[in-house]
Design an enzyme around this catalytic site. Structure first.
Site, PDB file in Angstrom:
ATOM      1  N   GLU A 119      42.514   6.614 -30.641  1.00  0.00           N
ATOM      2  CA  GLU A 119      43.770   6.040 -30.723  1.00  0.00           C
ATOM      3  C   GLU A 119      44.634   6.683 -32.050  1.00  0.00           C
ATOM      4  OE1 GLU A 119      42.799   2.046 -31.461  1.00  0.00           O
ATOM      5  OE2 GLU A 119      42.489   1.687 -29.315  1.00  0.00           O
ATOM      6  N   GLU A 143      38.861   1.933 -23.487  1.00  0.00           N
ATOM      7  CA  GLU A 143      38.560   0.653 -24.167  1.00  0.00           C
ATOM      8  C   GLU A 143      39.381  -0.264 -23.586  1.00  0.00           C
ATOM      9  OE1 GLU A 143      39.329   0.038 -28.277  1.00  0.00           O
ATOM     10  OE2 GLU A 143      38.185   2.071 -28.675  1.00  0.00           O
TER      11      GLU A 143
END
Length: 455
Positions: free
Chosen positions: A188, A292
């Protein structure tokens, strides 16, 4: 058994047979996160506070036993019984390098990582190695374990160089391991300039390939793995590479935009968000992995009679997302496998020593909404809302991060550590054993849906 590789839009084995990877993230283990295991603030803060409160020896004992018990053979057997075949292992760079002793490899970092990779291999489970925390913090959130709201990884070359060095060491260590599906070099990223993330990916690709020409590399999109729009033709520089989106939906969290009932419009919004994230890959015929995703769940000790009703809605969100993924034969890794009851496939029982020790503290954390992930700020909104209203709309998220998730949470770090004061080594071991599989409950609604959508 053979190493996996990317072929066009698919992941295949050495015979060219498609392999769909579906599983979960092992978050909260080698990268502890506050909502997963119940501490406030960042992992480096609680490690320092616990050593100060009970001494280095006892603190080290707790964290080492925690790592030992969190994932064992019983966990892998249960995971495999659901038909799932892949675990994304999130790790913190601090296990392999000290900030005050950079570029000196800590061999101890491999102790538990190697153990879990071997356990997974024994049960026929692939692993993906995910650097969840990089030096300086690659994103603005708490799970980068840097204690700030500034992603300084992008502002200091040495932070990036240290990450490149570590990936070189990891690639050397795991070269040829056929049960490792690949490497996820940076979780991320949030590069505000967009170009620096591509530049870093160019460098880390070369560093890994210099040591390991075979394993798949999984690159997250920018802005928390949601945006590839500025990647251009960068993929032409990278071989055997897949691209990771993170497809969370607000419908699966507290305070959703509206109650999710699965209307055509709501399903359209799920699909539109998902397709937007993967558009760059689809336009170029590239391989997509959903690294995710997944809702969070209500807990009876906090939500009371509304728990079952709330969770039924969350399972509906889960099912409708999976229908989208199944249409594309998408590989995915749900977040997450184990925690203390908020999102995990398994979760620590309230009857364990850990949950009893921290019962009042965890309730306090919940009331204060100091964790950023899925927090319900109902009980403190009246305190923060006047300040938010006074500030321009576009910076209100920063107010919550600075005041609740950093300022207040840091204030509670020492209070968390003080719960261990006076405990014997045997009692500390018992606290850590709370995370053993036999001391955890199964979220059957979630696991049933996952099993029905396993490879």
């Amino acid at each position: 058994m053979s190493l996996l590789r990317v072929s066009g839009t698919k992941i295949v084995d050495e015979q060219g047979k498609e392999t769909v990877l579906r599983g979960a993230g092992l978050g909260g283990w080698m990268n502890m996160e506050n909502f997963i295991t119940g501490y406030p603030g960042c992992e480096f803060q609680i490690r320092e506070a616990l050593a100060e409160a009970i001494g280095e020896q006892k603190a080290s004992l707790f964290f080492d036993k925690f790592l030992e018990y969190f994932f064992q053979d019983e966990d892998a057997a249960f995971f495999k019984s659901l038909g799932l075949n892949a675990i994304r292992i999130a790790f913190n760079y601090r296990h392999f390098e000290d900030d005050m002793n950079p570029r000196v490899l800590k061999e101890s970092g491999f102790k538990h990582l190697d153990r879990v990779i071997d356990i997974c291999a024994k049960h026929g489970i692939y692993t993906i190695l995910d650097m969840h925390t990089a030096p300086g913090g690659q994103n603005t959130d708490w799970h980068s374990d840097h204690g700030s709201h500034v992603a300084n990884f992008w502002n200091h070359k040495d932070f990036q160089d240290r990450s490149l060095w570590l990936w070189s060491e990891l690639a050397k260590h795991y070269k040829g391991n056929k049960w490792i599906a690949g490497y996820n070099p940076l979780n991320e990223p949030t590069d505000s300039k967009h170009c620096r993330v591509v530049e870093f990916y160019d460098k880390v690709h070369k560093v890994i390939r210099a040591e390991d020409p075979d394993h798949i590399i999984f690159f997250d999109g920018n802005t928390f793995a949601s945006d590839f729009s500025q990647f251009g033709d960068a993929h032409k520089n990278w071989d055997n590479t897949a691209y990771s989106i993170h497809d969370y939906s607000l419908f699966g969290f507290p305070n959703p935009p509206e109650l999710y009932t699965g209307t055509d419009e709501q399903k359209h919004r799920l699909k539109r968000s998902y397709q937007k994230k993967r558009a760059w890959m689809d336009e170029r015929g590239l391989c997509v992995w959903n690294g995710e995703w997944g809702p969070v769940y209500a807990r009876k000790q906090y939500e009371g009679d509304k728990t079952d009703e709330t969770n039924t809605v969350r399972y509906k969100v889960l099912e409708d997302q999976l229908k989208l993924y199944d249409q594309d034969r998408l590989s995915w890794s749900i977040w997450l496998y184990k925690d203390i009851g908020f999102q995990g496939m398994t979760y620590v029982s309230l009857e364990t020593k850990y949950m009893q020790l921290f019962e009042k503290f965890l309730a306090k954390k919940h009331r204060l909404a100091i964790d950023a992930w899925g927090a319900d700020d109902t009980q403190v909104r009246h305190v923060y809302q006047p300040l938010i209203d006074h500030i321009l709309e576009q910076v209100q998220d920063r107010i919550a991060r600075l005041s609740r998730n950093i300022l207040v949470s840091e204030y509670l770090v020492k209070e968390w550590a003080e719960h261990f004061v006076g405990l014997s080594e045997a009692e500390i071991d018992e606290v850590a054993q709370s995370f053993k599989f036999d001391n955890c409950l199964r979220r059957e609604g979630l696991n049933k849906v996952l099993m029905e959508n396993a490879p």
